[in-house]
Write a protein that holds these residues in place. Structure first.
Motif, PDB file in Angstrom:
ATOM      1  N   ALA A 112       0.826  -1.209   0.000  1.00 50.16           N
ATOM      2  CA  ALA A 112       0.000   0.000   0.000  1.00 50.16           C
ATOM      3  C   ALA A 112       0.859   1.258   0.000  1.00 50.16           C
ATOM      4  N   ASP A 113       2.054   1.174   0.591  1.00 49.02           N
ATOM      5  CA  ASP A 113       2.973   2.317   0.554  1.00 49.02           C
ATOM      6  C   ASP A 113       3.345   2.693  -0.879  1.00 49.02           C
ATOM      7  N   HIS A 196       7.007  -2.641   8.793  1.00 48.17           N
ATOM      8  CA  HIS A 196       5.648  -3.120   9.039  1.00 48.17           C
ATOM      9  C   HIS A 196       5.649  -4.392   9.886  1.00 48.17           C
ATOM     10  N   LEU A 197       6.596  -5.289   9.665  1.00 49.17           N
ATOM     11  CA  LEU A 197       6.688  -6.483  10.497  1.00 49.17           C
ATOM     12  C   LEU A 197       6.943  -6.112  11.957  1.00 49.17           C
ATOM     13  N   LEU A 198       7.881  -5.207  12.193  1.00 46.28           N
ATOM     14  CA  LEU A 198       8.204  -4.809  13.556  1.00 46.28           C
ATOM     15  C   LEU A 198       7.024  -4.100  14.223  1.00 46.28           C
ATOM     16  N   ARG A 199       6.283  -3.332  13.428  1.00 48.70           N
ATOM     17  CA  ARG A 199       5.116  -2.631  13.977  1.00 48.70           C
ATOM     18  C   ARG A 199       4.030  -3.598  14.397  1.00 48.70           C
ATOM     19  N   LEU A 200       3.847  -4.667  13.642  1.00 57.06           N
ATOM     20  CA  LEU A 200       2.739  -5.588  13.889  1.00 57.06           C
ATOM     21  C   LEU A 200       3.073  -6.692  14.886  1.00 57.06           C
ATOM     22  N   LEU A 201       4.341  -7.029  15.039  1.00 59.26           N
ATOM     23  CA  LEU A 201       4.699  -8.093  15.978  1.00 59.26           C
ATOM     24  C   LEU A 201       4.407  -7.637  17.408  1.00 59.26           C
TER      25      LEU A 201
END
Length: 220
Positions: A112-113, A196-201
């Motif tokens: 989406a970015d 995004h992975l770090l934000r969601l984990l």
């Protein structure tokens, strides 16, 4: 969380390193995410059917490696960002399905970015754009700890996907970000995906010790 940016790495040594890391980690071992690319290689999951490697693929000279993740056959090559997630799931209160959903969401948000509208597809793990697969997922979980991960097509040669039934689906179209207007290189896309992975984990629960979870697999 330890992040390792490994560059281009042959598949077999990377797989062996993931296995070793998972087998020898302790309750105090930090989780890790590895970002890398692979030279051209086909990988076939534990229950994968060899007939999904079509004659053109067998004649291509691209090696086939039979591995221990779930799912069928996929292709890795230069121009594709690979993220391996070496995560203690119980310590973050994650189930396998939740981790798969998290990985898919990180991919959707990353795309989406770049103004690329991606989505999940019922019964077919991964991420898709207008029905064409742009990212594949595959995991192995042993004693509650995951390895393997995801692969996103940035600027990869798509021809080798035409020489297999990608992820076991005959005639499944594949697509890459470059053809959808994205101009960032693999490293730049990898950094966005990592964010995004770090934000969601979810964070580590300091009161939760790793459980003796059974081994599990998640499909590509």
């Amino acid at each position: 969380m330890v992040v390792k940016r490994l560059g281009r790495v042959d598949y077999a040594p990377a797989w062996e390193a993931m296995q070793h890391f998972t087998a020898t980690r302790s309750d105090a071992t930090d989780d890790e995410i590895w970002l890398l690319e692979h030279p051209p290689v086909y990988t076939l999951g534990q229950a994968g059917r060899p007939e999904h490697l079509l004659p053109a693929g067998r004649d291509s000279g691209i090696p086939l490696v039979k591995i221990d993740r779930g799912g069928q056959i996929t292709y890795h090559g230069p121009g594709q960002i690979v993220a391996y997630l070496l995560i203690d799931l119980p310590r973050r209160r994650l189930k396998v399905r939740e981790l798969v959903n998290l990985m898919e969401q990180a991919l959707i948000d990353c795309l989406a970015d770049y103004d690329i509208a991606a989505e999940r597809k019922a019964g077919a793990p991964g991420v898709y754009v207008d029905g064409a697969k742009i990212a594949a997922l595959g995991l192995r979980v042993k004693n509650g700890c995951s390895y393997h991960g995801l692969a996103l097509n940035v600027d990869v040669d798509l021809a080798p996907f035409g020489w297999i039934n990608p992820c076991g689906y005959e005639g499944l179209a594949t697509i890459r970000m470059r053809d959808l207007g994205a101009t960032d290189d693999v490293a730049a896309v990898g950094e966005r995906l990592l964010g995004h992975l770090l934000r969601l984990l979810p964070p580590i629960d300091p009161l939760r010790s790793p459980a003796d979870s059974p081994s599990a697999q998640a499909a590509v």
